[in-house]
Write an enzyme that holds these catalytic residues in place. Structure first.
Site, mmCIF file in Angstrom:
data_model
loop_
_atom_site.group_PDB
_atom_site.id
_atom_site.type_symbol
_atom_site.label_atom_id
_atom_site.label_comp_id
_atom_site.label_asym_id
_atom_site.label_seq_id
_atom_site.Cartn_x
_atom_site.Cartn_y
_atom_site.Cartn_z
ATOM 1 N N SER A 141 0.843 -1.196 0.000
ATOM 2 C CA SER A 141 0.000 0.000 0.000
ATOM 3 C C SER A 141 0.876 1.242 0.000
ATOM 4 C CB SER A 141 -0.904 0.026 1.235
ATOM 5 O OG SER A 141 -1.555 1.283 1.356
ATOM 6 N N TYR A 155 -2.405 -0.730 10.093
ATOM 7 C CA TYR A 155 -2.332 -1.034 8.670
ATOM 8 C C TYR A 155 -1.027 -0.516 8.073
ATOM 9 C CZ TYR A 155 -3.814 -1.297 3.763
ATOM 10 O OH TYR A 155 -3.903 -1.580 2.414
#
Length: 246
Positions: A141, A155
């Site tokens: 990501s 995350y």
């Protein structure tokens, strides 16, 4: 001849979103694709059926990435039936977003098990059998380098860990011509991050291109890295986020 003709590709989390787009693109490029799913058998079989009816080769295997034994067994089954895996795409991942004070140890264990440990487990199962010039591609990501907003600590940490793994494994496998790369998507219109969410306009305001990407955008980059055209790219993270991190 298609770019990935006669290649065996294994994709984790291939029944929806970016994973489904990647599975379809690799199959369209000629690879025989095996992808995992955790719960929705009907959705996974629909993706495989679409690939097969369009002239590709694909099969869905149930294996939750949170379960190392199930994931390893799915890989071993694929190798036993089809031969060594040429292209491993570590795609499966989850998002847990909440205030840091609300985090629990269970949150940590879950997100690290799927976003990090499963990448390690799958690579460990595939790589010893992988032929020279194979490919290991992990989907991370852009938030590994830009947390964007609050409530993203866990995350962001999990995705940042993948960069170190990618660099280290690239060094370990370079002598065999196996490349190892990390693809870091930004706002991609999927179930996890739809383009009409409450956060979408804020994300668009931060992007140079001001629009969400698609699963096909990510799949195209993965297919390039999996092909011979990507043979001199390894140990790196490539961000595909419409300029959000620019």
């Amino acid at each position: 001849m298609k770019r990935l003709e006669n290649k065996i590709a294994f994709v984790t989390g291939g029944s929806r979103g970016m994973g489904a787009a990647i599975s379809k693109r690799l199959a369209a490029e000629g690879a025989h694709v095996v992808f995992t799913y955790s719960k929705s058998k009907a959705k996974a079989e629909a993706v495989a059926a679409e690939i097969n009816v369009n002239g590709g080769q694909a099969q869905a295997v149930q294996a939750d990435s949170i379960d190392p034994k199930a994931l390893t067994a799915a890989i071993q089954q694929t190798i036993a039936e089809l031969g060594p895996i040429d292209i491993l795409v570590n795609n499966a991942g989850i998002y847990i977003g909440k205030e840091f004070k609300s985090h629990t140890l269970e949150d940590y264990e879950e997100i690290m098990a799927i976003n990090v440990r499963a990448v390690y487990v799958a690579s460990l199962a595939v790589v010893p059998h992988m032929s020279n010039h194979g490919r290991v591609i992990t989907i991370g990501s852009n938030m590994a380098e830009n947390s964007v907003s609050p409530q993203t600590t866990l995350y962001t940490m999990s995705k940042a860990a993948l960069a170190g793994f990618t660099r280290g494994l690239a060094r370990d496998l370079g002598a065999k011509g196996i490349t190892v790369n990390l693809v870091q998507p930004g706002p991609i219109n999927t179930d996890m991050n739809p383009s009409d969410s409450d956060l979408a306009d804020f994300l668009r305001s931060r992007m140079a291109l001001s629009e969400y990407g698609t699963g096909d955008d990510v799949a195209g980059l993965v297919a390039f890295l999996a092909s011979t055209e990507g043979k001199y790219i390894t140990g790196t993270a490539i961000t595909i986020d419409g300029g959000l991190n620019a």
